[in-house]
Design a protein around this motif. Sequence first.
Motif, PDB file in Angstrom:
ATOM      1  N   LYS A  59      41.822  53.098  33.656  1.00 16.24           N
ATOM      2  CA  LYS A  59      41.175  54.351  33.244  1.00 16.24           C
ATOM      3  C   LYS A  59      39.820  54.508  33.928  1.00 16.24           C
ATOM      4  CE  LYS A  59      43.297  54.600  28.690  1.00 16.24           C
ATOM      5  NZ  LYS A  59      43.083  54.355  27.265  1.00 16.24           N
ATOM      6  N   ARG A  60      39.062  53.406  33.979  1.00 17.50           N
ATOM      7  CA  ARG A  60      37.735  53.446  34.597  1.00 17.50           C
ATOM      8  C   ARG A  60      37.860  53.895  36.051  1.00 17.50           C
ATOM      9  NH1 ARG A  60      35.112  48.885  31.927  1.00 17.50           N
ATOM     10  NH2 ARG A  60      36.362  47.510  33.198  1.00 17.50           N
ATOM     11  N   ARG A 103      49.310  59.096  29.075  1.00 12.00           N
ATOM     12  CA  ARG A 103      48.482  58.349  30.018  1.00 12.00           C
ATOM     13  C   ARG A 103      47.470  57.472  29.281  1.00 12.00           C
ATOM     14  NH1 ARG A 103      48.099  60.040  35.264  1.00 12.00           N
ATOM     15  NH2 ARG A 103      45.837  60.184  35.382  1.00 12.00           N
ATOM     16  N   SER A 104      46.892  58.017  28.216  1.00 15.33           N
ATOM     17  CA  SER A 104      45.865  57.253  27.492  1.00 15.33           C
ATOM     18  C   SER A 104      46.454  56.051  26.777  1.00 15.33           C
ATOM     19  CB  SER A 104      45.145  58.157  26.496  1.00 15.33           C
ATOM     20  OG  SER A 104      44.558  59.223  27.200  1.00 15.33           O
ATOM     21  N   PHE A 156      47.824  53.432  30.059  1.00 21.42           N
ATOM     22  CA  PHE A 156      46.906  52.751  30.973  1.00 21.42           C
ATOM     23  C   PHE A 156      45.906  51.877  30.226  1.00 21.42           C
ATOM     24  CE2 PHE A 156      47.430  56.675  33.855  1.00 21.42           C
ATOM     25  CZ  PHE A 156      48.344  56.047  34.692  1.00 21.42           C
ATOM     26  N   PRO A 190      42.067  49.686  30.148  1.00 23.61           N
ATOM     27  CA  PRO A 190      40.688  50.143  30.374  1.00 23.61           C
ATOM     28  C   PRO A 190      40.231  50.157  31.842  1.00 23.61           C
ATOM     29  CG  PRO A 190      40.748  48.279  28.819  1.00 23.61           C
ATOM     30  CD  PRO A 190      42.158  48.578  29.199  1.00 23.61           C
ATOM     31  N   ILE A 222      40.418  55.545  37.508  1.00 23.25           N
ATOM     32  CA  ILE A 222      40.907  56.933  37.602  1.00 23.25           C
ATOM     33  C   ILE A 222      39.732  57.892  37.372  1.00 23.25           C
ATOM     34  CG2 ILE A 222      42.328  58.696  36.473  1.00 23.25           C
ATOM     35  CD1 ILE A 222      44.417  56.527  35.932  1.00 23.25           C
TER      36      ILE A 222
END
Lengths: 95, 478
Positions: free
Chosen positions: B356-357, B347-348, B351, B353, B359
């Motif tokens: 991610k923010r 996932r890291s 995705f 930035p 989520i």
Amino acid sequence: MAVSKEEVGKIAHLARLELDEHETARMTEDMNAILAYVEQLNEVDTENVSPHSFLEGKETPQEEDREAKFGNIEEALANAPRAEGRFFVVPKVIE
Amino acid sequence: MTDLRALSAIELADRLASREVSAKEVCETFLSALERDDHNCLIAVRKEEALAEAAAVDRARTSGEKLPRTAGLPLVIKDNMVMRGKLPTTCGSKILANFRSPYDAHVVERLRQAGMIVLGKANMDEFAMGSSSENSAFGPVRGPVDRERVAGGSSGGSASAVALKLTPLALGSDTGGSIRQPAAFCGIAGLKPTYGRVSRYGLVAFGSSLDQIGPLARTVKDAALLLGVIAGHDRRDSTSAEVPVPDYLAALEGDLKGLKVGLPAEYFPAALEGPVRKVVEERIENLRKLGAETVEIHLPHTEYAIAAYYIIATAEASANLARFDGVRYGHRSSRQGDLLEMYRTSRSEGFGPEVKRRIMLGTYVLSSGYYDAYYLKAQKVRTLITRDFTEAFKKVDVILTPTTPTPAFKLGSLVDDPVSMYLQDIFTVTINLAGVPAISVPAGTVDGLPVGVQLIGRHFDEPAILKTAARLEGGVNG
């Protein structure tokens, strides 16, 4: 409410994301800016207001519980990063 | 020879039907324009399959088969609508870079039934999260009027392609303004239908209670044509409405005499830039000349919309995006580790930035101890925002507002400031929260940059906003 770097680390764990030190610092800053902005919702009087539901006044549609064939197993498995036969392969779960 | 690219979709459809031009010719014209595009409008061009489908339409037409009016009309679709075939459905994300859907979205099925030809998959903000189409793993979309400015987002590729005449039509999706804002920035028409009007089956979910697919086109009539193709009930989306689909093209006829147009004071704040206000006020004056009556109204909870929206949308996104775990599809990290580490690393790496923010924010507002303070509070405020519209529509038939506070901004100017970027959606998110339909149509320009005017209607009253928009588009003569 402000979040600390430690809390951001805990949330990242819940979200199954990995953030390095730099990303954690940046995320903490961004989340605090956004959370400070949304604070304004506390000004709104929501006493006796029910939470929104887009199905308000409508019945949830019901479907008959019936067996159906899944059409396209091969194509679906073709997207798997790792597959064997008719299975998705993941790292070992049980020791 | 006629420049096929300059024709409207309706004009193209007429020429295709009369066999003045072949579907193959039309398809080749737009494909070659798309291949030369330097605005990064598309993630992938669908050449071979499109040409084969065009040839099939031509054969059917030559043999005298009765075909739908739209047969042979090309379009592009935003790359968050799944489509079976050679091209992946990426959602503008690295995590889905190689995902090939085993099935078609409901809208894609409808397009196929209508004989329409998908020329390619349009670029977008990753998972439709953004207001500038800069958050794409495939690079930013450039604006059609000024390359140094954004096309808007998240349906920026769809909007820019239509404005540049690389396609007569496009589909986009709108969760908080993602069809209307890029339409405004690019100087075209873009409609977000009523929630439930178009099935979301096969639309990669972002905020499920807000997402809706809709048309982008250079004329209101073309948007009405495409809406007619995609609207209607589908049992595979449990929120799809069983409301009959009217003839949207027929709805465009008639005048505006006696139409009551609401002007919400909250959407014309003192801070609204002078030139934007002037352009919008000119359009209001047009409507009056065309016989409409304008009424000042209030939508008192407007100022809380962005805050409520970003809580609800991110909460839903964090749940929806949990499915991207590197198991069944999508990117899996090559780093060694146990199952949990595999989820985290995949996932890291996959995705970007902004995703991610969102989520993270969504996970936070749904986490125990904060749910009531944020998510539940936001859902209550959403009820109040919806009631504002219900009350207003007792007095007026349509509501008119600016689509955006400013014209298109410079690429890179807001990427590091999430709150300012979110405020771009200030005039559009309320509509998704309330589930009502709205269209953005070109209103004029400020320093050469397009500005849009937004028309909002009652639930399922797309006919009223389409008709009003069509008259506005025609200028003082309607």
